[in-house]
Write an enzyme that holds these catalytic residues in place. Structure first.
Site: not given
Length: 570
Positions: A55-56, A58, A220, A485
């Site tokens: 699956g996507s 991850h 998941h 500065g």
């Protein structure tokens, strides 16, 4: 529903892959499929091709591991969903037609992945392709053996690497399959999270109270095996390693003193890099205390669960051959480009540099000069301590409300310094010594700005102490503050008071100057300039991020400088 930066919810998986391929010249998409392949497919001729996927959600897994020395290609499903049989089969055919000498599928142990990759494998075999499948189950969460077996999580990335190095070296499918199977058996992973995750367009997968963490969750968004009260990082890591290696846990990894491991500290997606570094240090320390040597440590995001604020630890028991395979070169984008070597908290530190010999300075005076310096400094310190609350109040509108504390810290430090030794009467040495004190003790930006001012003024006064030299010193100090500065007169900072006083002190360059009149004019100019900051737009410093309508008070730094000048010049 949590906010997500996506174009469309339905197009997430495709858009992410398209973006990855667009930015990586070593990757190609397979037409009509959510499949990413190496762009040099010709290089696979005569070698074993390695395919993985799932699956996507991850990311960077799995497409981030496609490259020479790792995977030949990956098949991606929708978010947290297995890829289709058709796409897996298309990937197998693509590498087979490129001349691969066999194909190994590396599959995480989830029912959907096993079914879809397995079905594609059967169909490819029927077409005459030599395809094998290794199922990775590295999860150490479950204490009782379950029928589904251990889930495949971040350890899978190490399997990609071992298999990839073997394939690149020309190993046969039999040899790769055998060695990879052996590696999966000496590996374990455990996750811990402070938050759930959510698929774009959906609510979070589970709820965790503010003071809770979840042990043993998957990738998941599914809940874990144990919910616990929040622990500090070192205790959390100890708890994880104990669970992973507990012999009464059915899915444990046997670790004995003297073992050598590769450690992966994996961000589950939403942990800050700061926290990840803390966890990594704790993991190395905890393993060392158990007598385990960490041959290699990988720290980063390797296999995530969208934005889950958590971490997983993977341990793989290694021998010299496995370490060699982990070290082998790869062009895969998500594999860290690290110097090969062990991890340890006992690394030797670089010796602190020795300060060069100081130029001999005149003795600290005890005469009238020194006594006068002491009186003036005492007056400055008293003034700043008395103003502490007022300065904090002025600073609250624009900054973090600590201007008074910062100046009071400087005043205390100067008092202690004077108690320890009489201050030098020579102007250059006095200012230089004061610069050291404020830089060491004052803190904040103002500490550095005063330090810059005093250091530059001291350098300008070396060897001169006539009246024009003091005007030059003031200008030199202001120039140094501006250079580093970034503020200019009119920006509503401490510089406004200093600059006004400096303009008045320019009269000291005239031979007929009346010292007392010039000093009085300088103090009045500084106080008027500080008051004028009330109506200015902030152009520098933290106040410049605040809408000017909220800044009704004068600038705290400018007020402090005016008060210091009055104490010095009176």
């Amino acid at each position: 529903v949590p906010k997500k930066l996506v174009t469309t919810v339905s197009g997430c998986a495709d858009d992410a892959l398209t973006g990855l391929v667009a930015c990586n010249p070593g990757l190609r998409l397979l037409q009509g499929h959510r499949v990413v392949l190496r762009n040099d497919l010709a290089a696979v001729r005569g070698r074993v091709a390695l395919l993985s996927g799932g699956g996507s959600g991850h990311e960077p897994a799995h497409a981030g591991y496609v490259g020479k020395g790792m995977l030949t290609g990956v098949v991606a499903g929708a978010l947290f969903a297995s890829p289709s049989v058709g796409s897996v089969l298309a990937a197998i055919r693509a590498v087979a037609q490129a001349g691969a000498a066999g194909v190994l599928l590396i599959v995480k142990n989830y029912t959907g992945d096993r079914l879809n990759f397995g079905m594609a494998l059967e169909r490819a075999r029927a077409e005459g392709t030599d395809v094998r499948m290794v199922v990775v189950g590295d999860d150490c969460a479950f204490t009782k053996p379950g029928k589904a077996g251990r889930r495949g999580i971040c350890g899978t990335v190490l399997i990609h690497k071992v298999a990839g190095a073997l394939a690149e070296a020309g190993a046969s499918l039999d040899e790769i399959e055998k060695k990879v199977m052996a590696a999966t058996k000496v590996m374990g992973t455990l996750g811990l999270s402070l938050s759930p995750c959510s698929i774009p367009g959906s609510k979070p997968s589970f709820q965790l109270a503010e003071d809770e963490m979840e042990l043993g969750l998957g990738i998941h968004g599914e809940a874990g095996v144990r919910r616990m009260k929040m622990l500090p990082a070192d205790k959390a890591v100890e708890t994880m390693l104990k669970h992973m290696t507990d012999p009464s846990n059915a899915s444990h990894l046997s670790l004995t003193p003297g073992s050598s491991v590769v450690l992966v500290v994996n961000n589950l997606g939403g942990l800050s890099c700061l926290e990840l570094g803390i966890v990594a240090g704790a993991a190395v320390r905890c393993l060392e205390d158990r007598g385990i040597s960490i041959a290699r440590a990988l720290v980063g995001s390797f296999m995530t669960a969208l934005e889950m604020a958590g971490v997983s630890l993977t341990l793989m028991l290694v021998d010299e051959e496995l370490v060699r395979l982990i070290d082998a070169k790869t062009t895969a984008m998500a594999w860290p480009n690290l110097l090969a070597g062990p991890a340890t908290t006992r690394r030797e530190e670089v010796q602190a540099p020795v300060e060069g010999p100081r130029k001999p300075q005149e003795e600290t005076g005890t005469g009238p000069g020194s006594a006068r310096v002491q009186r003036v400094l005492e007056r400055v310190c008293g003034t700043l301590l008395d103003m502490q609350d007022k300065l904090n109040e002025l600073d609250r509108g624009a900054g973090d409300g600590d201007c008074g504390h910062t100046h009071a810290r400087a005043a205390q430090a100067i008092r202690e310094w004077m108690r320890a030794r009489p201050p030098p009467a020579a102007p250059a040495q006095l200012l230089s010594a004061l610069a050291d004190v404020v830089l060491e003790e004052m803190g904040g930006s103002s500490g550095v700005l005063y330090g810059l001012f005093l250091t530059a003024a001291a350098r300008s006064l070396r060897g001169h102490s006539d009246l024009p030299a003091w005007a030059d010193a003031m200008d030199a100090g202001i120039e140094a503050m501006q250079r580093y500065g970034g503020a200019a007169p009119g920006d509503r900072t401490m510089l406004d008071s200093l600059f006004a006083a400096a303009q008045a002190l320019h009269s000291l360059r005239s031979p007929s100057a009346n010292l007392l009149q010039v000093l009085a004019a300088a103090v009045q100019s500084a106080e008027a300039a500080a008051e004028a900051t009330r109506h200015m737009e902030a152009g520098a410093g933290r106040a410049s991020y605040v809408r000017s309508s909220r800044l009704e008070q004068p600038d705290a730094g400018a007020v402090a400088v005016a008060a210091v000048l009055r104490a010095v010049l009176e």
